[in-house]
Scaffold this motif. Structure first.
Motif, short mmCIF file in Angstrom:
data_model
loop_
_atom_site.label_atom_id
_atom_site.label_comp_id
_atom_site.label_asym_id
_atom_site.label_seq_id
_atom_site.Cartn_x
_atom_site.Cartn_y
_atom_site.Cartn_z
N VAL A 140 29.27 30.69 -3.61
CA VAL A 140 30.52 31.33 -3.20
C VAL A 140 31.61 30.32 -2.90
O VAL A 140 32.76 30.68 -2.67
N GLY A 141 31.26 29.03 -2.90
CA GLY A 141 32.25 28.01 -2.58
C GLY A 141 31.73 26.62 -2.84
O GLY A 141 30.68 26.43 -3.48
N GLN A 142 32.46 25.64 -2.30
CA GLN A 142 32.11 24.24 -2.55
C GLN A 142 32.59 23.36 -1.41
O GLN A 142 33.62 23.64 -0.79
N ILE A 143 31.86 22.28 -1.15
CA ILE A 143 32.22 21.30 -0.13
C ILE A 143 33.30 20.38 -0.70
O ILE A 143 33.17 19.88 -1.82
N THR A 144 34.37 20.16 0.08
CA THR A 144 35.46 19.31 -0.39
C THR A 144 35.56 17.98 0.34
O THR A 144 36.03 17.00 -0.21
N ARG A 145 35.13 17.93 1.60
CA ARG A 145 35.14 16.66 2.33
C ARG A 145 34.23 16.76 3.56
O ARG A 145 33.98 17.85 4.07
N ILE A 146 33.79 15.60 4.02
CA ILE A 146 32.92 15.51 5.20
C ILE A 146 33.50 14.43 6.10
O ILE A 146 33.77 13.32 5.65
N ARG B 33 41.95 29.40 -8.62
CA ARG B 33 41.16 30.31 -7.80
C ARG B 33 41.88 30.59 -6.50
O ARG B 33 42.50 29.71 -5.92
N ASP B 34 41.71 31.82 -5.99
CA ASP B 34 42.17 32.14 -4.65
C ASP B 34 41.03 31.82 -3.71
O ASP B 34 39.96 32.42 -3.79
N THR B 35 41.26 30.88 -2.81
CA THR B 35 40.18 30.41 -1.94
C THR B 35 40.60 30.45 -0.47
O THR B 35 41.79 30.45 -0.15
N ASP C 217 35.43 31.30 -2.27
CA ASP C 217 36.18 32.11 -3.23
C ASP C 217 36.45 33.49 -2.64
O ASP C 217 35.53 34.20 -2.23
N GLU C 218 37.73 33.87 -2.57
CA GLU C 218 38.11 35.17 -2.00
C GLU C 218 37.47 36.34 -2.72
O GLU C 218 37.16 37.36 -2.12
N LYS C 219 37.25 36.19 -4.03
CA LYS C 219 36.67 37.28 -4.82
C LYS C 219 35.22 37.57 -4.44
O LYS C 219 34.69 38.63 -4.76
N GLN C 220 34.58 36.62 -3.78
CA GLN C 220 33.19 36.80 -3.36
C GLN C 220 33.08 37.54 -2.03
O GLN C 220 31.99 37.89 -1.60
N LEU C 221 34.21 37.75 -1.37
CA LEU C 221 34.22 38.40 -0.06
C LEU C 221 34.59 39.87 -0.18
O LEU C 221 35.42 40.23 -1.02
N PRO C 222 34.00 40.72 0.66
CA PRO C 222 34.34 42.15 0.59
C PRO C 222 35.71 42.44 1.18
O PRO C 222 36.19 41.73 2.06
N GLY C 223 36.38 43.48 0.65
CA GLY C 223 37.65 43.92 1.21
C GLY C 223 38.84 43.15 0.68
O GLY C 223 38.73 42.26 -0.16
N GLU C 224 39.99 43.51 1.22
CA GLU C 224 41.27 42.92 0.78
C GLU C 224 41.65 41.66 1.55
O GLU C 224 42.29 40.78 1.02
N ASP C 225 41.29 41.60 2.83
CA ASP C 225 41.66 40.48 3.69
C ASP C 225 40.46 39.55 3.87
O ASP C 225 39.51 39.89 4.58
N PRO C 226 40.46 38.37 3.23
CA PRO C 226 39.28 37.50 3.27
C PRO C 226 38.94 36.99 4.68
O PRO C 226 37.78 36.90 5.03
N GLU C 227 39.95 36.67 5.49
CA GLU C 227 39.66 36.18 6.83
C GLU C 227 39.07 37.29 7.70
O GLU C 227 38.18 37.05 8.51
#
Length: 164
Positions: free
Chosen positions: A64-70, A35-37, A87-97
């Motif tokens: 849209v995502g998952q917790i990896t550490r706390i 996945r692209d994340t 997940d980048e695919k869940q975000l609108p547009g080309e640039d996720p940030e």
């Protein structure tokens, strides 16, 4: 007296082991390796008891995502750093940030949501709350920071209205 090892048998064994290893990675990783994340971090002021590693990050009920550490944030006493990915695919547009920055300007905030009343487990709920002011700490530049707000349960507890 000793027999020559069969090259076909050894080859079949090696191929079978490789296929089994790939299948294990796919099943256990649930495809997360491919996945692209976007790595994200959220700093919570209150108690995060019941929020397990592996819990979902959801926007209006859609994972849209998952917790990896706390982790306990060392630079500021009382803050709990919750790391995960979106997940980048869940975000609108080309640039996720850029998309995340735009959503934050529109009021994107993270808060704890109750996943199950029976087990008491929580997840991270992303909501658009445009009337709230984002507080960003900048403690960890390795991940994109999503501002947090107290959940309704935390607000009730702070006011002394929590369940006993």
């Amino acid at each position: 007296m000793s027999q020559q090892a069969s090259t076909k048998l050894i080859g079949a064994f090696v191929i079978g082991a490789v296929v089994l290893m790939i299948a294990t990675v796919l099943v256990l990783g649930r495809g997360a390796l491919f996945r692209d994340t976007v790595p994200v971090v959220m700093f919570f002021d209150g108690d995060v008891q019941g929020l397990p590693v592996g819990a979902p990050i959801a926007f209006r009920g859609v994972k849209v995502g998952q917790i990896t550490r706390i982790r306990i944030q060392g630079k500021s006493a009382g803050k709990i750093a919750v790391y995960g990915w979106v997940d980048e695919k869940q975000l609108p547009g080309e640039d996720p940030e850029r998309a995340l920055r735009g959503l934050i300007q529109e009021g994107l905030r993270a808060q704890l949501g109750q996943q199950s009343l029976v087990s008491g487990q929580f997840y991270v709920s992303l909501s658009l709350l445009p009337t709230t002011t984002p507080t960003r700490y900048g403690f960890d530049p390795s991940a994109f920071e999503i501002p947090t707000v107290p959940s309704p349960i935390q607000q009730g507890t702070e006011r002394g209205l929590g369940l006993m």
